[in-house]
Design a protein around this motif. Structure first.
Motif, PDB file in Angstrom:
ATOM      1  N   PRO A 117       0.822  -1.213   0.000  1.00 47.93           N
ATOM      2  CA  PRO A 117       0.000   0.000   0.000  1.00 47.93           C
ATOM      3  C   PRO A 117       0.858   1.266   0.000  1.00 47.93           C
ATOM      4  O   PRO A 117       1.838   1.371   0.755  1.00 47.93           O
ATOM      5  N   GLY A 118       0.485   2.193  -0.871  1.00 47.86           N
ATOM      6  CA  GLY A 118       1.218   3.448  -0.979  1.00 47.86           C
ATOM      7  C   GLY A 118       2.314   3.446  -2.022  1.00 47.86           C
ATOM      8  O   GLY A 118       2.809   4.506  -2.410  1.00 47.86           O
ATOM      9  N   ASP A 119       2.713   2.249  -2.506  1.00 50.88           N
ATOM     10  CA  ASP A 119       3.714   2.189  -3.578  1.00 50.88           C
ATOM     11  C   ASP A 119       3.121   2.794  -4.854  1.00 50.88           C
ATOM     12  O   ASP A 119       1.902   2.792  -5.050  1.00 50.88           O
ATOM     13  N   GLU A 120       4.008   3.266  -5.720  1.00 54.61           N
ATOM     14  CA  GLU A 120       3.568   3.993  -6.913  1.00 54.61           C
ATOM     15  C   GLU A 120       4.005   3.295  -8.196  1.00 54.61           C
ATOM     16  O   GLU A 120       5.122   2.769  -8.285  1.00 54.61           O
ATOM     17  N   LEU A 142      -4.485  -3.466  -4.016  1.00 55.99           N
ATOM     18  CA  LEU A 142      -3.395  -3.337  -3.046  1.00 55.99           C
ATOM     19  C   LEU A 142      -3.234  -1.920  -2.504  1.00 55.99           C
ATOM     20  O   LEU A 142      -2.297  -1.650  -1.754  1.00 55.99           O
ATOM     21  N   ASP A 143      -4.130  -1.017  -2.912  1.00 60.43           N
ATOM     22  CA  ASP A 143      -4.057   0.380  -2.467  1.00 60.43           C
ATOM     23  C   ASP A 143      -2.754   1.031  -2.922  1.00 60.43           C
ATOM     24  O   ASP A 143      -2.046   1.683  -2.153  1.00 60.43           O
ATOM     25  N   ARG A 169       8.750   6.419  -3.616  1.00 61.06           N
ATOM     26  CA  ARG A 169       7.754   5.337  -3.553  1.00 61.06           C
ATOM     27  C   ARG A 169       7.501   4.705  -4.928  1.00 61.06           C
ATOM     28  O   ARG A 169       6.683   3.796  -5.046  1.00 61.06           O
ATOM     29  N   THR A 170       8.175   5.195  -5.991  1.00 55.65           N
ATOM     30  CA  THR A 170       8.006   4.593  -7.317  1.00 55.65           C
ATOM     31  C   THR A 170       8.635   3.209  -7.323  1.00 55.65           C
ATOM     32  O   THR A 170       9.824   3.054  -7.052  1.00 55.65           O
TER      33      THR A 170
END
Length: 413
Positions: A117-120, A142-143, A169-170
């Motif tokens: 979650p939060g990954d880009e 997976l958000d 976060r990419t």
């Protein structure tokens, strides 16, 4: 080398039985829908017939003569693909049903096991739906955050925006090597270098690149690279996923079944085969994989330098002639472009043009080309697309444009 070699287009055309077809009575077929599916030369057709007529058998698990021959031919194709894309090892070559399945394999195996979650994820505005939808589905589940690299009015990726979108976060950059709707050739090597500086993985949709130019996955810096057989003069139903061995080794199986296992036990569970067989559950498209070998050898023997030069001539000639048509608007004018022309004509609907020009024997593609976000960016719902192959001729370009001019006159009344 190219000074000593000549691309004999007529000799090439003679290897494609379908190009001698007549349609709608007595109209010679003029096939300009190569970005959707290229035609198949006689050596590839012979290869398919040879397999079914001489050594049709399932692979890897048989001890008899036919099984040995089929397995050897199947694995030889893996080595041919390795050489074709300059992979380091055959362990990095996974056979799939096509580019779409290859991308979904990465999404469902690598994505599910590596993303949080939060990954880009970065995709470009010019992607085919098959390189958008799998990431959207994964992001929803997976958000994750999905960011889009914009394109300019010429159909060129905004590299400054790309640099700004890359961040800590990419985790993945998924882009096409060549746009199916615009023909734009993207700077994959540069994009890979930038992605790797942020520890991101580079997923490349190469379906539209492999018929037109030499591909070297190591030079490109691709971590994953996918393409389909039917766009590179091979059969339908087969494709390839190249993946760096270090990544594939950490990926769990995507599908379960025969061949992808090492051992199966109700008591102790299942252990899985090594790469690449871990990702090839069940009986594969054996004949098609073997025929893909022949197709890749066929196109390689033509020499990509000659192919690129010839297709550039076709593209330039078609563009110059089409621009003289009143109301013509070509969508995508990137300076680095494959032999694809998408266009709209004022006062003429794309579907009408496609249907009417077919009556003159000319096969083009109309619609959104599985690139709806891109067409929406240009304020369009559909375009016409003419896409050229090594067997097309300058005379065919002239016939196409002449027919297009007649169709435009008919539509406008």
């Amino acid at each position: 080398m190219t000074d000593e070699l000549v691309l004999d287009v007529e000799a090439i055309r003679a290897q494609f039985p379908i190009l001698a077809r007549r349609v709608h009575g007595d109209q010679p077929l003029l096939y300009l829908d190569n970005a959707a599916t290229s035609q198949t030369p006689q050596p590839v057709l012979d290869c398919l017939q040879d397999y079914y007529g001489r050594y049709n058998a399932n692979i890897h698990r048989g001890l008899h003569c036919l099984a040995d021959e089929a397995t050897a031919a199947y694995e030889q194709s893996r080595d041919t693909v390795r050489e074709f894309v300059n992979a380091e090892s055959t362990r990095e070559i996974v056979f799939t049903r096509g580019t779409t399945e290859a991308i979904n394999l990465v999404a469902q195996s690598w994505g599910r096991s590596q993303l949080h979650p939060g990954d880009e994820i970065l995709v470009s505005h010019m992607e085919h739906h098959s390189n958008i939808v799998p990431w959207q589905l994964l992001a929803r589940e997976l958000d994750l955050k999905l960011h889009v690299i914009p394109v300019d009015e010429q159909g060129v990726l905004d590299m400054q925006a790309y640099r700004q979108l890359l961040g800590e976060r990419t985790r993945l950059v998924a882009v096409s090597h060549v746009s199916n709707a615009l023909g734009t050739i993207n700077p994959i090597a540069e994009m890979s270098t930038l992605a790797h500086q942020h520890d991101a993985v580079m997923m490349v949709d190469g379906a539209q690149a492999v018929p037109h130019q030499r591909v070297d996955v190591q030079a490109l810096g691709a971590d994953f690279y996918a393409f389909s057989g039917h766009k590179v003069y091979g059969p339908t139903g087969v494709g390839v996923l190249y993946g760096r061995a270090a990544l594939l080794e950490d990926m769990p199986p995507w599908q379960g079944g025969g061949e992808m296992i090492s051992t199966v036990s109700f008591d102790q569970g299942t252990t899985f085969a090594d790469i690449p067989h871990r990702f090839e559950a069940g009986t594969p498209a054996i004949a098609e994989v073997i025929a893909l070998d022949r197709a890749l050898r066929w196109i390689t023997n033509l020499h990509f330098d000659l192919i690129e030069d010839w297709e550039k001539r076709l593209l330039t000639h078609a563009t110059e002639r089409m621009q003289a048509i009143e109301g013509m608007r070509i969508i995508g004018n990137a300076p680095h472009k494959a032999a694809v022309i998408s266009f709209v004509i004022e006062g003429a609907h794309a579907q009408d043009i496609g249907l009417l020009i077919d009556q003159f024997g000319v096969a083009i593609r109309t619609g959104h080309h599985c690139a709806q976000p891109l067409l929406n960016h240009y304020g369009l719902e559909a375009t016409c697309r003419a896409s050229f192959a090594v067997y097309n001729t300058l005379e065919e370009v002239d016939h196409f444009v002449d027919a297009l001019e007649r169709v435009v006159t008919m539509v406008r009344g």
